[in-house]
Design a protein around this motif. Structure first.
Motif, PDB file in Angstrom:
ATOM      1  N   HIS A  70      30.142  20.495   4.788  1.00 39.03           N
ATOM      2  CA  HIS A  70      30.894  20.601   6.035  1.00 39.03           C
ATOM      3  C   HIS A  70      30.524  19.513   7.048  1.00 39.03           C
ATOM      4  N   LYS A  71      29.643  18.594   6.628  1.00 43.97           N
ATOM      5  CA  LYS A  71      29.266  17.452   7.456  1.00 43.97           C
ATOM      6  C   LYS A  71      28.733  17.881   8.838  1.00 43.97           C
ATOM      7  N   PRO A  72      27.643  18.629   8.872  1.00 43.26           N
ATOM      8  CA  PRO A  72      27.113  19.070  10.171  1.00 43.26           C
ATOM      9  C   PRO A  72      26.554  17.894  10.970  1.00 43.26           C
ATOM     10  N   ASP A  73      26.582  18.036  12.282  1.00 48.73           N
ATOM     11  CA  ASP A  73      25.978  17.031  13.159  1.00 48.73           C
ATOM     12  C   ASP A  73      24.540  17.392  13.514  1.00 48.73           C
ATOM     13  N   LEU A  74      24.284  18.670  13.667  1.00 44.68           N
ATOM     14  CA  LEU A  74      22.958  19.156  14.039  1.00 44.68           C
ATOM     15  C   LEU A  74      22.660  20.398  13.213  1.00 44.68           C
ATOM     16  N   LYS A 118      23.029  14.028  12.416  1.00 43.63           N
ATOM     17  CA  LYS A 118      22.364  13.150  13.380  1.00 43.63           C
ATOM     18  C   LYS A 118      21.030  13.711  13.857  1.00 43.63           C
ATOM     19  N   LYS A 119      20.832  15.020  13.714  1.00 47.77           N
ATOM     20  CA  LYS A 119      19.638  15.654  14.250  1.00 47.77           C
ATOM     21  C   LYS A 119      19.330  16.928  13.478  1.00 47.77           C
ATOM     22  N   CYS A 120      18.036  17.136  13.200  1.00 44.57           N
ATOM     23  CA  CYS A 120      17.572  18.399  12.634  1.00 44.57           C
ATOM     24  C   CYS A 120      16.395  18.910  13.450  1.00 44.57           C
ATOM     25  N   PHE A 121      16.374  20.202  13.648  1.00 45.60           N
ATOM     26  CA  PHE A 121      15.204  20.889  14.174  1.00 45.60           C
ATOM     27  C   PHE A 121      14.653  21.751  13.045  1.00 45.60           C
ATOM     28  N   ILE A 122      13.346  21.679  12.822  1.00 44.05           N
ATOM     29  CA  ILE A 122      12.711  22.543  11.834  1.00 44.05           C
ATOM     30  C   ILE A 122      11.731  23.454  12.563  1.00 44.05           C
ATOM     31  N   ASN A 123      11.833  24.755  12.312  1.00 42.96           N
ATOM     32  CA  ASN A 123      11.031  25.743  13.024  1.00 42.96           C
ATOM     33  C   ASN A 123       9.880  26.252  12.161  1.00 42.96           C
ATOM     34  N   THR A 124       8.732  26.481  12.793  1.00 47.63           N
ATOM     35  CA  THR A 124       7.730  27.316  12.153  1.00 47.63           C
ATOM     36  C   THR A 124       8.161  28.769  12.334  1.00 47.63           C
ATOM     37  N   ASN A 125       7.439  29.677  11.721  1.00 52.56           N
ATOM     38  CA  ASN A 125       7.775  31.097  11.812  1.00 52.56           C
ATOM     39  C   ASN A 125       6.819  31.836  12.737  1.00 52.56           C
ATOM     40  N   HIS A 126       7.334  32.871  13.367  1.00 55.89           N
ATOM     41  CA  HIS A 126       6.543  33.659  14.299  1.00 55.89           C
ATOM     42  C   HIS A 126       5.466  34.451  13.559  1.00 55.89           C
ATOM     43  N   PRO A 127       4.399  34.833  14.255  1.00 59.30           N
ATOM     44  CA  PRO A 127       3.392  35.720  13.662  1.00 59.30           C
ATOM     45  C   PRO A 127       4.000  37.079  13.313  1.00 59.30           C
ATOM     46  N   LEU A 165      14.040  14.011  13.318  1.00 62.21           N
ATOM     47  CA  LEU A 165      13.602  15.368  13.003  1.00 62.21           C
ATOM     48  C   LEU A 165      12.604  15.840  14.061  1.00 62.21           C
ATOM     49  N   GLU A 166      12.869  17.025  14.594  1.00 62.10           N
ATOM     50  CA  GLU A 166      12.030  17.578  15.658  1.00 62.10           C
ATOM     51  C   GLU A 166      11.566  18.973  15.261  1.00 62.10           C
ATOM     52  N   ILE A 167      10.320  19.285  15.545  1.00 68.55           N
ATOM     53  CA  ILE A 167       9.783  20.597  15.212  1.00 68.55           C
ATOM     54  C   ILE A 167       9.805  21.500  16.439  1.00 68.55           C
ATOM     55  N   ILE A 168      10.166  22.772  16.215  1.00 66.03           N
ATOM     56  CA  ILE A 168      10.025  23.807  17.231  1.00 66.03           C
ATOM     57  C   ILE A 168       8.946  24.750  16.703  1.00 66.03           C
ATOM     58  N   ASP A 169       7.767  24.668  17.283  1.00 66.70           N
ATOM     59  CA  ASP A 169       6.618  25.413  16.762  1.00 66.70           C
ATOM     60  C   ASP A 169       6.621  26.825  17.343  1.00 66.70           C
ATOM     61  N   ILE A 170       7.414  27.682  16.737  1.00 62.67           N
ATOM     62  CA  ILE A 170       7.580  29.042  17.239  1.00 62.67           C
ATOM     63  C   ILE A 170       6.265  29.801  17.226  1.00 62.67           C
ATOM     64  N   GLU A 171       5.452  29.584  16.210  1.00 69.77           N
ATOM     65  CA  GLU A 171       4.165  30.286  16.147  1.00 69.77           C
ATOM     66  C   GLU A 171       3.329  30.010  17.397  1.00 69.77           C
ATOM     67  N   ASN A 172       3.248  28.761  17.799  1.00 74.48           N
ATOM     68  CA  ASN A 172       2.454  28.410  18.976  1.00 74.48           C
ATOM     69  C   ASN A 172       3.068  28.960  20.259  1.00 74.48           C
ATOM     70  N   TYR A 173       4.383  28.836  20.410  1.00 75.01           N
ATOM     71  CA  TYR A 173       5.046  29.372  21.598  1.00 75.01           C
ATOM     72  C   TYR A 173       4.868  30.889  21.691  1.00 75.01           C
ATOM     73  N   TRP A 174       5.031  31.559  20.577  1.00 76.79           N
ATOM     74  CA  TRP A 174       4.913  33.019  20.500  1.00 76.79           C
ATOM     75  C   TRP A 174       3.524  33.462  20.963  1.00 76.79           C
ATOM     76  N   ASN A 175       2.491  32.845  20.393  1.00 76.53           N
ATOM     77  CA  ASN A 175       1.122  33.218  20.743  1.00 76.53           C
ATOM     78  C   ASN A 175       0.815  32.930  22.211  1.00 76.53           C
ATOM     79  N   LYS A 176       1.317  31.810  22.709  1.00 75.74           N
ATOM     80  CA  LYS A 176       1.111  31.468  24.115  1.00 75.74           C
ATOM     81  C   LYS A 176       1.795  32.492  25.019  1.00 75.74           C
ATOM     82  N   HIS A 177       2.999  32.905  24.653  1.00 81.18           N
ATOM     83  CA  HIS A 177       3.748  33.869  25.461  1.00 81.18           C
ATOM     84  C   HIS A 177       3.009  35.204  25.530  1.00 81.18           C
TER      85      HIS A 177
END
Length: 222
Positions: A70-74, A118-127, A165-177
């Motif tokens: 489907h030719k995604p952009d993001l 044009k862009k990918c975000f890769i996420n870690t997983n929450h605890p 490629l950009e990472i969204i480190d959910i594990e770190n954000y989750w623990n900080k929150h």
């Protein structure tokens, strides 16, 4: 002037699907609403071919049909909670071994960019709050989840200079929150199974992920 099309894809497992939560309450639905309300010269389409229980091995098999054709952009990628799991029928081995998990993620990302993204975000997983998971070996699910998060970070480190490629480190954000909010813990944010997001968990995902996606689109689309 006719608007241009911009396609956003969520390529994930039950965390993207929103298992056991009404669709209207999920972080993906919130992202869709926010994208629709953006005043841009683009028609922004969000698609969510996420599947409950999906590993990276299964994701690779359906990647073309569900995403790249489907030719995604993001694309927002999140896997690992199923890959790191252990079933007794696998004789004490993970559903997807660490080496295969890393290579599967690498190939998913490479193929997505080859399709024109044009862009990918890769996420870690929450605890999670899930403990022992197999009778055959003394294996703790959350320890394996943390381990597979390190592999996700490794994939990002190895590929982000080659791709946008950009990472969204959910594990770190989750623990900080949780640290900053004494009335919260992982059990508040998860369903009784200790893995899937509660409504409060989806609300936290909205703050972690959706702001990043909206900010990126606002900064990069006219």
């Amino acid at each position: 002037m006719e608007k241009l099309n911009y396609k956003v894809y969520i390529f994930s497992d039950s965390i993207g699907f929103g298992q056991l939560v009404s669709p209207s309450e999920t972080w993906v639905n919130d992202l869709s609403d926010k994208l629709i309300n953006l005043k841009k010269s683009y028609d922004i389409l969000l698609q969510n071919p996420s599947i409950n229980g999906c590993t990276t091995r299964q994701a690779l098999e359906r990647l073309y049909f569900d995403c790249t054709s489907h030719k995604p952009d993001l694309v927002i990628i999140q896997f690992g909670l199923n890959d790191c799991n252990f079933w007794d029928t696998d004789y004490g081995l993970p559903r997807v071994s660490p080496n295969s998990f890393i290579e599967n993620l690498n190939e998913i990302i490479i193929r997505i960019y080859a399709s024109g993204a044009k862009k990918c975000f890769i996420n870690t997983n929450h605890p999670t709050s899930k403990g022992l998971i197999t009778k055959l070996r003394n294996i703790n699910y959350e320890q394996k989840n943390k381990e597979y998060n390190t592999y996700i970070r490794e994939v990002h480190t190895n590929l982000h200079k080659k791709f946008n490629l950009e990472i969204i480190d959910i594990e770190n954000y989750w623990n900080k929150h949780i640290t900053e909010n004494s009335n919260l813990n992982s059990k508040n944010l998860l369903l009784p199974d200790g893995i899937h997001l509660s409504i409060r968990g989806h609300n936290l995902y909205k703050n972690i992920i959706n702001k990043r996606i909206i900010n990126y689109i606002e900064e990069n689309l006219d």
